[in-house]
Design an enzyme around this catalytic site. Sequence first.
Site, short mmCIF file in Angstrom:
data_model
loop_
_atom_site.label_atom_id
_atom_site.label_comp_id
_atom_site.label_asym_id
_atom_site.label_seq_id
_atom_site.Cartn_x
_atom_site.Cartn_y
_atom_site.Cartn_z
N HIS A 258 1.47 2.05 -3.44
CA HIS A 258 0.84 2.74 -3.68
C HIS A 258 0.69 4.64 -3.98
CE1 HIS A 258 -2.09 -0.11 -4.55
NE2 HIS A 258 -3.02 -0.15 -3.07
N ASP B 96 1.21 -1.65 0.01
CA ASP B 96 0.35 0.27 -0.04
C ASP B 96 1.21 1.55 0.06
OD1 ASP B 96 -2.03 1.95 -0.08
OD2 ASP B 96 -3.12 0.47 1.59
#
Length: 524
Positions: A292, A258
């Site tokens: 991300h 992430d």
Amino acid sequence: MEQRTRNFRNIGLSLCFFLVFCLSAKAQKYFNVMDYGAKNDSTAIATKAIEKAISAAVKVGGGTIYFGPGKYLTGPIHLKNNITILIDAGAELHFSDNFDDYLPMVPSRWEGTTVNNFSPLFYAYKAENIAITGRGLINGHGKKWWAASENFANVKPQKYMDIFHANNKNVIAPDLKGWIERGFLRPPFIQTMFCKNVLIQGITIINSPFWTVNPQFCENVSIQGVTIENPPSPNTDGINPESCKYVHISDCHISVGDDCITIKSGKDRDGRKWNAPAENYTITNTTMLSGHGGVVIGSEMSGGVKKIVISNCVFDGTDRGIRIKTARGRGGVVEDIRVSNIIMKNIKQEAIVLNMQYAKTEVEPVSERTPIFRNIHFSNITGVDINVAGKIIGIGELPVDQITFNDIQLDAKEGFSILNAKNIEFHQVTINTTIGSSLKTENVNRLEINGFKTNSPLPNSSVISLKNTSDVFIHNSWPKAGSLSFVNITGSQSSNFTIKNNNFKDLKTPVQQGIEVKERIVFD
């Protein structure tokens, strides 16, 4: 006689240094976990042995809990005042994936909401002078946790959700909307809460169940030279300091499932209740690969985020570079942010994005629920192989305010777009695109463009496209030949343009304007 006196003085100094060394060595007493029953061949779980070593250290005022080379199997480790965990080179801590080992539940914060939850793998609560250091490895064995969170086949977490609900009778479902329905909250790998003087240094961390390094409500946190590697996996952020003061992150290497580094301060109602901002952070000399986002602020920022410095970092392969995100309902102020000396490569989405519409919401009156972005500055940034150079997306009722870009060089498929903003400045910015304008604005007030250019002019696009943009000052630009125009102005709300001291000699049509623009644009 003088020589003899000098010799005695030197002997005295040596004795003093020796005594200081001995006292220091005594103060830094080591507690080898194997002396308390731990096995370094992973044949037995060492949780109780580690607890005994920590208790022994606490009795003498603190000390270093030592893990020598070998593999140790353990459940959660709870740090106390003046405790250092030293994981030496060649040592590996493997954390159990038996969920029962992380009970009973402890006070925690999860996605910005305070709860009681599974014990983090490393946990400290209201402790001071604590550290996790060394050149060893810690492995969270997160695969089973990820499966439970995603409700994969043959994983039945209902037992643990029943325990969770029994421990969280005051938590309102909307505070954890989505997660409650999915039925499982994983623990962070390292979570320190309400602690002072926290050091995490040198170690390698892999396979985190959830967020990896997650200080909460802490003061004076240093995270130095840490390597974090999580495979593609749900919500395995790298370093997430929440509602802390004086945070120093440096010389780290992060590749995760992430966001690499995220700054947060609580979510919605619960975040505003605590009203504990994230402030005075320094992030520097760090490389960020898979993730991300490189450095992200939000989206849980209801307590506010301010006084943040991000510098001398490399983002290579992240989905985004710098990302600041929020939505109506969060409230909180993001302000006083400086980003400088950044290299970006292979950014799959935006190099820079400030998004106040991260979640779909309806317009509402300005209140404590309304988020604020202001006084954010970017400088000395170079990026190549980027999909979109950048986006600023404000909200109509309270636009993004006071954003500046200085000495920026970006090669991107698409350029920079700005919606609902004011007091925006571009100084010596070059954005090279393969599609469309390098800069587009809509509903922007007070825009200064100084020395803006593209090295890849497109015959069917203007370099700059301004729609319903007012109070604009464009100066000191020298566009290359080949663009449709340098600036194209449209929208009936566009007004008050000053375009001067530019070199337009290479363009046939420097400035275009739509027939709906009421003002006759004059330039020289």
